[in-house]
Design a protein around this motif. Sequence first.
Motif, PDB file in Angstrom:
ATOM      1  N   ARG A  46     -61.329 -93.636 -75.071  1.00  0.00           N
ATOM      2  CA  ARG A  46     -60.987 -94.807 -75.885  1.00  0.00           C
ATOM      3  C   ARG A  46     -61.325 -96.083 -75.132  1.00  0.00           C
ATOM      4  N   ARG A  47     -61.791 -97.062 -75.862  1.00  0.00           N
ATOM      5  CA  ARG A  47     -61.972 -98.416 -75.347  1.00  0.00           C
ATOM      6  C   ARG A  47     -61.260 -99.349 -76.318  1.00  0.00           C
ATOM      7  N   VAL A  48     -60.438-100.229 -75.770  1.00  0.00           N
ATOM      8  CA  VAL A  48     -59.586-101.074 -76.607  1.00  0.00           C
ATOM      9  C   VAL A  48     -59.873-102.547 -76.317  1.00  0.00           C
ATOM     10  N   HIS A  49     -60.083-103.321 -77.376  1.00  0.00           N
ATOM     11  CA  HIS A  49     -60.240-104.766 -77.292  1.00  0.00           C
ATOM     12  C   HIS A  49     -59.366-105.411 -78.358  1.00  0.00           C
ATOM     13  N   THR A  50     -58.959-106.634 -78.116  1.00  0.00           N
ATOM     14  CA  THR A  50     -58.241-107.402 -79.136  1.00  0.00           C
ATOM     15  C   THR A  50     -58.876-108.776 -79.246  1.00  0.00           C
ATOM     16  N   TRP A  51     -59.279-109.115 -80.449  1.00  0.00           N
ATOM     17  CA  TRP A  51     -59.835-110.430 -80.755  1.00  0.00           C
ATOM     18  C   TRP A  51     -59.170-110.939 -82.026  1.00  0.00           C
ATOM     19  N   ASN A  52     -58.790-112.190 -82.033  1.00  0.00           N
ATOM     20  CA  ASN A  52     -58.449-112.853 -83.287  1.00  0.00           C
ATOM     21  C   ASN A  52     -57.407-112.091 -84.105  1.00  0.00           C
ATOM     22  N   CYS A  53     -56.382-111.572 -83.436  1.00  0.00           N
ATOM     23  CA  CYS A  53     -55.280-110.852 -84.086  1.00  0.00           C
ATOM     24  C   CYS A  53     -55.689-109.486 -84.638  1.00  0.00           C
ATOM     25  N   VAL A  54     -56.840-108.975 -84.201  1.00  0.00           N
ATOM     26  CA  VAL A  54     -57.299-107.655 -84.615  1.00  0.00           C
ATOM     27  C   VAL A  54     -57.563-106.822 -83.358  1.00  0.00           C
ATOM     28  N   THR A  55     -56.915-105.670 -83.255  1.00  0.00           N
ATOM     29  CA  THR A  55     -57.163-104.745 -82.152  1.00  0.00           C
ATOM     30  C   THR A  55     -58.195-103.720 -82.600  1.00  0.00           C
ATOM     31  N   VAL A  56     -59.250-103.568 -81.805  1.00  0.00           N
ATOM     32  CA  VAL A  56     -60.340-102.646 -82.126  1.00  0.00           C
ATOM     33  C   VAL A  56     -60.345-101.531 -81.084  1.00  0.00           C
ATOM     34  N   ILE A  57     -60.211-100.280 -81.538  1.00  0.00           N
ATOM     35  CA  ILE A  57     -60.198 -99.121 -80.656  1.00  0.00           C
ATOM     36  C   ILE A  57     -61.424 -98.270 -80.968  1.00  0.00           C
ATOM     37  N   ASP A  58     -62.275 -98.114 -79.979  1.00  0.00           N
ATOM     38  CA  ASP A  58     -63.471 -97.285 -80.100  1.00  0.00           C
ATOM     39  C   ASP A  58     -63.139 -95.918 -79.518  1.00  0.00           C
ATOM     40  N   VAL A  59     -63.197 -94.871 -80.335  1.00  0.00           N
ATOM     41  CA  VAL A  59     -62.759 -93.539 -79.927  1.00  0.00           C
ATOM     42  C   VAL A  59     -63.924 -92.557 -80.000  1.00  0.00           C
ATOM     43  N   GLU A  60     -64.117 -91.816 -78.912  1.00  0.00           N
ATOM     44  CA  GLU A  60     -65.072 -90.702 -78.894  1.00  0.00           C
ATOM     45  C   GLU A  60     -64.282 -89.428 -78.637  1.00  0.00           C
ATOM     46  N   GLU A  61     -64.465 -88.447 -79.508  1.00  0.00           N
ATOM     47  CA  GLU A  61     -63.646 -87.242 -79.469  1.00  0.00           C
ATOM     48  C   GLU A  61     -64.533 -86.001 -79.474  1.00  0.00           C
ATOM     49  N   HIS A  62     -64.338 -85.167 -78.473  1.00  0.00           N
ATOM     50  CA  HIS A  62     -65.053 -83.886 -78.366  1.00  0.00           C
ATOM     51  C   HIS A  62     -64.071 -82.772 -78.726  1.00  0.00           C
ATOM     52  N   THR A  63     -64.448 -81.946 -79.665  1.00  0.00           N
ATOM     53  CA  THR A  63     -63.513 -80.956 -80.192  1.00  0.00           C
ATOM     54  C   THR A  63     -64.128 -79.560 -80.216  1.00  0.00           C
ATOM     55  N   ARG A  64     -63.246 -78.581 -80.374  1.00  0.00           N
ATOM     56  CA  ARG A  64     -63.670 -77.188 -80.516  1.00  0.00           C
ATOM     57  C   ARG A  64     -62.699 -76.530 -81.483  1.00  0.00           C
ATOM     58  N   GLY A  65     -63.118 -76.440 -82.733  1.00  0.00           N
ATOM     59  CA  GLY A  65     -62.252 -75.886 -83.761  1.00  0.00           C
ATOM     60  C   GLY A  65     -61.607 -76.982 -84.602  1.00  0.00           C
ATOM     61  N   GLU A  66     -60.889 -76.584 -85.612  1.00  0.00           N
ATOM     62  CA  GLU A  66     -60.265 -77.524 -86.546  1.00  0.00           C
ATOM     63  C   GLU A  66     -59.236 -78.403 -85.825  1.00  0.00           C
ATOM     64  N   VAL A  67     -59.232 -79.701 -86.178  1.00  0.00           N
ATOM     65  CA  VAL A  67     -58.349 -80.673 -85.535  1.00  0.00           C
ATOM     66  C   VAL A  67     -57.631 -81.481 -86.610  1.00  0.00           C
ATOM     67  N   LEU A  68     -56.358 -81.776 -86.363  1.00  0.00           N
ATOM     68  CA  LEU A  68     -55.586 -82.648 -87.243  1.00  0.00           C
ATOM     69  C   LEU A  68     -54.613 -83.439 -86.377  1.00  0.00           C
ATOM     70  N   HIS A  69     -54.717 -84.761 -86.424  1.00  0.00           N
ATOM     71  CA  HIS A  69     -53.780 -85.581 -85.656  1.00  0.00           C
ATOM     72  C   HIS A  69     -53.660 -86.967 -86.279  1.00  0.00           C
ATOM     73  N   ALA A  70     -52.607 -87.685 -85.865  1.00  0.00           N
ATOM     74  CA  ALA A  70     -52.357 -89.015 -86.412  1.00  0.00           C
ATOM     75  C   ALA A  70     -53.375 -90.006 -85.892  1.00  0.00           C
ATOM     76  N   LEU A  71     -53.809 -90.926 -86.762  1.00  0.00           N
ATOM     77  CA  LEU A  71     -54.722 -92.007 -86.388  1.00  0.00           C
ATOM     78  C   LEU A  71     -53.993 -93.336 -86.340  1.00  0.00           C
ATOM     79  N   VAL A  72     -53.290 -93.664 -87.415  1.00  0.00           N
ATOM     80  CA  VAL A  72     -52.556 -94.932 -87.526  1.00  0.00           C
ATOM     81  C   VAL A  72     -51.126 -94.594 -87.917  1.00  0.00           C
ATOM     82  N   ASN A  73     -50.158 -95.171 -87.215  1.00  0.00           N
ATOM     83  CA  ASN A  73     -48.774 -94.859 -87.556  1.00  0.00           C
ATOM     84  C   ASN A  73     -48.238 -95.814 -88.613  1.00  0.00           C
ATOM     85  N   ASP A  74     -47.013 -95.562 -89.073  1.00  0.00           N
ATOM     86  CA  ASP A  74     -46.491 -96.309 -90.211  1.00  0.00           C
ATOM     87  C   ASP A  74     -45.988 -97.706 -89.851  1.00  0.00           C
ATOM     88  N   GLU A  75     -46.140 -98.116 -88.598  1.00  0.00           N
ATOM     89  CA  GLU A  75     -45.779 -99.473 -88.206  1.00  0.00           C
ATOM     90  C   GLU A  75     -46.988-100.396 -88.169  1.00  0.00           C
TER      91      GLU A  75
END
Length: 289
Positions: free
Chosen positions: A18-47
């Motif tokens: 992950r690489r994280v930057h914040t500009w102008n009240c917007v946080t930008v997260i660049d994510v690279e994910e290497h997987t093996r098999g089916e994946v399910l996980h949270a991306l954005v929480n309810d807050e």
Amino acid sequence: MSADDGRALHENVVRIERRVHTWNCVTVIDVEEHTRGEVLHALVNDEETGVAMALEEVGGVTEPRLEPDRACMLDHRPNHMTLVPKGMPLWGHGAKDLHYSRYALLLFDLDALEARFEEDFDARMFARPRLRFTDDRIHALVRMLINIPDRDASMTLLGDSLTSAVFALLSRENERGPAGTKLSCHALRLVESYIRDQLPRRIELRELAELAQMSQWHFSRGFKASTGLSPYQWQLTKRLERVKELLLRSDAPLNVIAKATGFCNATHLIRAFERRTGEAPAVWRRDGK
């Protein structure tokens, strides 16, 4: 927390960066994910109010889910985006044959953005989920954002400009509109001339749409497509140009200038002038700019 920050990785995630930057009240997260098999996980929480954008999918496809055990019913599209409002979590699902994905998460501080964008902000556009939509302009802007080098303070202005553009596009549903929605040259000249001639008076959108012989909705989009500005922003620009002329060519007090240029009072004029120029009218007049 987003993209499983601070949590144990899903068993089928081999590596995540992950690489994280914040500009102008917007946080930008660049994510690279290497997987093996089916994946399910949270991306954005309810807050958070956020957007997840698929950038690369190798071997299979990714899917947004509002509930972890309920598949998305919309067809897959390359570079698809999903917007979720605060109070609604977002889950990311990777098919079992997916082995690499890259995606961007954009998290919005809506209170701060509303204060900053003022009349350009429409909270309704962030109040409901939008799944698997696409916009080539937003995709290109996000690509530019994630390519800004880490810790390069000299590019802060670039990051601010790009995040502002992304936010503006997300704030206007159906901004693209059908092909050929620009105003004709005749209609555009007529409307621009009318706005200038009626400058001290408050003009209703209905008047301008009638001049162009269009509905208010189609006129607004057509004017923006033709000029790059909303009718209000274009009118405000002309008002401020006239304010500058009067500041330099007369010694009229600000309340008189405000009345002559369509501002409700001197306070309103000062606020708009400072936002646009970064200086108070009195300073601008004194320096003879």
